[in-house]
Design a protein around this motif. Structure first.
Motif, PDB file in Angstrom:
ATOM      1  N   ALA A  74       2.012   1.448   7.484  1.00 22.78           N
ATOM      2  CA  ALA A  74       1.059   0.460   6.958  1.00 22.78           C
ATOM      3  C   ALA A  74       0.250   1.005   5.788  1.00 22.78           C
ATOM      4  CB  ALA A  74       0.154  -0.040   8.084  1.00 22.78           C
ATOM      5  N   PRO A  75      -0.483   2.127   5.945  1.00 22.38           N
ATOM      6  CA  PRO A  75      -1.236   2.626   4.793  1.00 22.38           C
ATOM      7  C   PRO A  75      -0.338   3.134   3.675  1.00 22.38           C
ATOM      8  CG  PRO A  75      -1.352   4.186   6.607  1.00 22.38           C
ATOM      9  CD  PRO A  75      -0.721   2.930   7.153  1.00 22.38           C
ATOM     10  N   ILE A  76       0.882   3.602   4.010  1.00 12.01           N
ATOM     11  CA  ILE A  76       1.814   4.030   2.972  1.00 12.01           C
ATOM     12  C   ILE A  76       2.200   2.840   2.091  1.00 12.01           C
ATOM     13  CG2 ILE A  76       4.083   5.016   2.533  1.00 12.01           C
ATOM     14  CD1 ILE A  76       1.982   6.974   3.730  1.00 12.01           C
ATOM     15  N   LYS A  77       2.470   1.707   2.704  1.00  8.17           N
ATOM     16  CA  LYS A  77       2.777   0.489   1.945  1.00  8.17           C
ATOM     17  C   LYS A  77       1.608   0.129   1.031  1.00  8.17           C
ATOM     18  CE  LYS A  77       3.562  -4.473   2.722  1.00  8.17           C
ATOM     19  NZ  LYS A  77       2.166  -4.923   2.516  1.00  8.17           N
ATOM     20  N   ALA A  78       0.380   0.248   1.539  1.00 12.02           N
ATOM     21  CA  ALA A  78      -0.794  -0.045   0.717  1.00 12.02           C
ATOM     22  C   ALA A  78      -0.879   0.908  -0.470  1.00 12.02           C
ATOM     23  CB  ALA A  78      -2.058   0.039   1.572  1.00 12.02           C
ATOM     24  N   LEU A  79      -0.555   2.177  -0.264  1.00 12.60           N
ATOM     25  CA  LEU A  79      -0.594   3.150  -1.353  1.00 12.60           C
ATOM     26  C   LEU A  79       0.438   2.812  -2.428  1.00 12.60           C
ATOM     27  CD1 LEU A  79      -0.995   6.505   0.631  1.00 12.60           C
ATOM     28  CD2 LEU A  79      -2.750   5.278  -0.652  1.00 12.60           C
ATOM     29  N   VAL A  80       1.635   2.399  -2.012  1.00 18.31           N
ATOM     30  CA  VAL A  80       2.673   2.011  -2.971  1.00 18.31           C
ATOM     31  C   VAL A  80       2.189   0.833  -3.807  1.00 18.31           C
ATOM     32  CG1 VAL A  80       4.988   1.057  -3.211  1.00 18.31           C
ATOM     33  CG2 VAL A  80       4.576   2.925  -1.598  1.00 18.31           C
ATOM     34  N   GLU A  81       1.613  -0.175  -3.166  1.00 19.95           N
ATOM     35  CA  GLU A  81       1.086  -1.327  -3.896  1.00 19.95           C
ATOM     36  C   GLU A  81      -0.024  -0.905  -4.856  1.00 19.95           C
ATOM     37  OE1 GLU A  81       1.848  -4.711  -0.417  1.00 19.95           O
ATOM     38  OE2 GLU A  81      -0.190  -4.113  -0.976  1.00 19.95           O
ATOM     39  N   ASP A  82      -0.835   0.039  -4.426  1.00 21.93           N
ATOM     40  CA  ASP A  82      -1.929   0.527  -5.255  1.00 21.93           C
ATOM     41  C   ASP A  82      -1.397   1.189  -6.529  1.00 21.93           C
ATOM     42  OD1 ASP A  82      -4.649   1.058  -5.824  1.00 21.93           O
ATOM     43  OD2 ASP A  82      -4.460   3.081  -5.014  1.00 21.93           O
TER      44      ASP A  82
END
Length: 445
Positions: free
Chosen positions: A331-339
């Motif tokens: 979940a936070p990895i996906k957020a980092l990619v989007e960031d």
């Protein structure tokens, strides 16, 4: 008790703690702080945020060659040595100490009982963890102050006030003095000084936070998608602006379990519409996680605490990102990619997505779609039951990783082994980012 899980699951980051606000944060004209029920003398624990401790100053005496290295309890300031000695003494009876502390607190100050969750078993664990953390870092001012400030800000959502601190300090001293065999006037004075400093840091952090943010946000569930029988993707709309950074997490309380908070990572970077996304896995006996996965529906309202966590991307550099996510740790990895994508800088991002079974790769389609849209992104999935190598071993195999910043999110065991592997392949510890393993240990029901 909940099983170990990821930051996006019920991992029990210390959210109840033992520090309940104690004293007024007002500062007299002469700059000293007066704390009701506690001496005004400055403790030798961190005296001011950012100030160097005695152990950190250049004047510290070097060890003589051949001399026996000092044990941790023998290092640091006099008060630090006393505090560590006490913690070592009570180690074998820590459960009795914490139980006695809460018994004293609720008998002497029954008005404080509503501030605590209904089940106190996990709360007792939090007390010990907080004590151990404070003792470990008592002479490391920056680390200790950051930890205490986070606690102080986080406790606002429980309704804690500065005037609660005298009661907590009184009962803490009472419990320690009952079980510490070497307790004397000197020991008590050291603990009072230390507690005074600890509580004041928390009070000041809470007071500063009160000027810029509410104690909590109400958030309506607007979407609830069951990805598997025990994993749900939940989207909520806060009732007022909620600022956070990709890689952070938030505490959440459901209407079904008042005063029981669990922490979940944001599963998406900040969005223009202000919606927040979380991945939640229901774990055995998990009160909050099971409520969110199996009971919550659109229209329900939860409460959110402030964002926390430092597993964020430094956008001032072009370093590559090595991201390792296990289970709902994706979940936070996906957020980092989007960031990274939103900042528009072409940076190499390598994602390793691990799971115990293919059933647990619940978000692989989303990650593969991101890979199709961003040529700088590579996604590799590994299933423990099918792979011949573990996830950390796979990371080692696909190196080298010189020049990469590493991000780890998943169960505590994966974090520990992942950190070891990354250090072994030459990534500097300062470039390995994850929320502390201590915070990832589950403490809640």
């Amino acid at each position: 008790m909940d099983a170990p899980t990821t930051m996006s699951g019920e991992n029990g980051i210390p959210n109840g703690g033992w520090f309940m606000p104690r004293a007024s944060s007002s500062v007299p004209p002469d700059g000293t702080r007066e704390t009701p029920g506690a001496p005004a003398t400055a403790p030798s624990a961190p005296s001011a945020p950012g100030a160097p401790s005695a152990a950190e100053t250049p004047s510290a005496a070097p060890r003589v060659p051949g001399q026996r290295p000092a044990r941790p309890s023998e290092q640091g300031s006099p008060d630090a040595r006393v505090v560590r000695r006490t913690m070592a003494e009570i180690g074998s009876v820590a459960d009795k100490v914490t139980s006695y502390f809460y018994a004293l607190l609720f008998v002497r100050h029954p008005e404080l009982r509503p501030l605590f969750p209904p089940a106190m078993d996990t709360q007792r664990d939090r007390l010990l963890k907080a004590l151990l953390t404070a003792a470990e870092h008592i002479d490391n001012t920056p680390v200790l102050v950051e930890y205490l400030q986070n606690l102080g800000r986080g406790h606002r959502k429980y309704g804690t006030r500065p005037e609660h601190y005298p009661a907590v300090g009184e009962c803490l001293i009472g419990a320690l003095s009952k079980y510490a065999s070497q307790w004397n006037a000197e020991t008590e004075a050291a603990w009072v000084r230390t507690y005074t400093t600890i509580s004041q840091v928390m009070i000041d952090a809470a007071a500063a936070d009160e000027l810029r943010a509410p104690a909590w946000w109400h958030a309506e569930v607007v979407a609830h998608e069951a990805r598997t029988s025990d994993i749900a993707v939940i989207t909520v709309r806060p009732d007022q602006p909620y600022a956070f950074r990709a890689g952070q997490y938030a505490s959440m309380e459901t209407p079904w379990w008042p005063r029981v908070w669990r922490h979940y990572s944001f599963a998406a970077a900040p969005r223009p519409d202000g919606l927040l996304v979380f991945h939640v896995k229901a774990v055995p006996a998990g009160w909050v996680s099971n409520a969110l996965v199996h009971r919550a529906r659109p229209g329900d309202v939860v409460r959110l605490g402030p964002p926390a966590g430092s597993m964020t991307v430094d956008h001032t550099t072009d370093s590559g990102l090595l991201c390792v996510g296990g289970g709902t740790g994706i979940a936070p990895i996906k957020a980092l990619v989007e960031d990274v994508a939103e900042h528009g800088r072409r940076r190499t991002v390598e994602v390793f997505y691990g799971a115990r079974t293919d059933h647990d790769l619940y978000d692989i389609d989303t990650m593969l779609r991101l890979q199709q849209h961003h040529p700088w992104l590579s996604v590799r999935a590994f299933i423990d039951q099918q792979a011949h190598v573990t996830l950390p071993d796979a990371v080692r195999e696909f190196g080298p990783w010189n020049g990469f910043d590493a991000y780890l999110s998943g169960p505590p065991g994966m974090i520990r082994s992942g950190v070891d592997v990354l250090r072994h392949v030459g990534i500097a510890p300062a470039r390995i980012r994850h929320d502390s393993v201590e915070e990832l240990v589950v403490i809640g029901a």
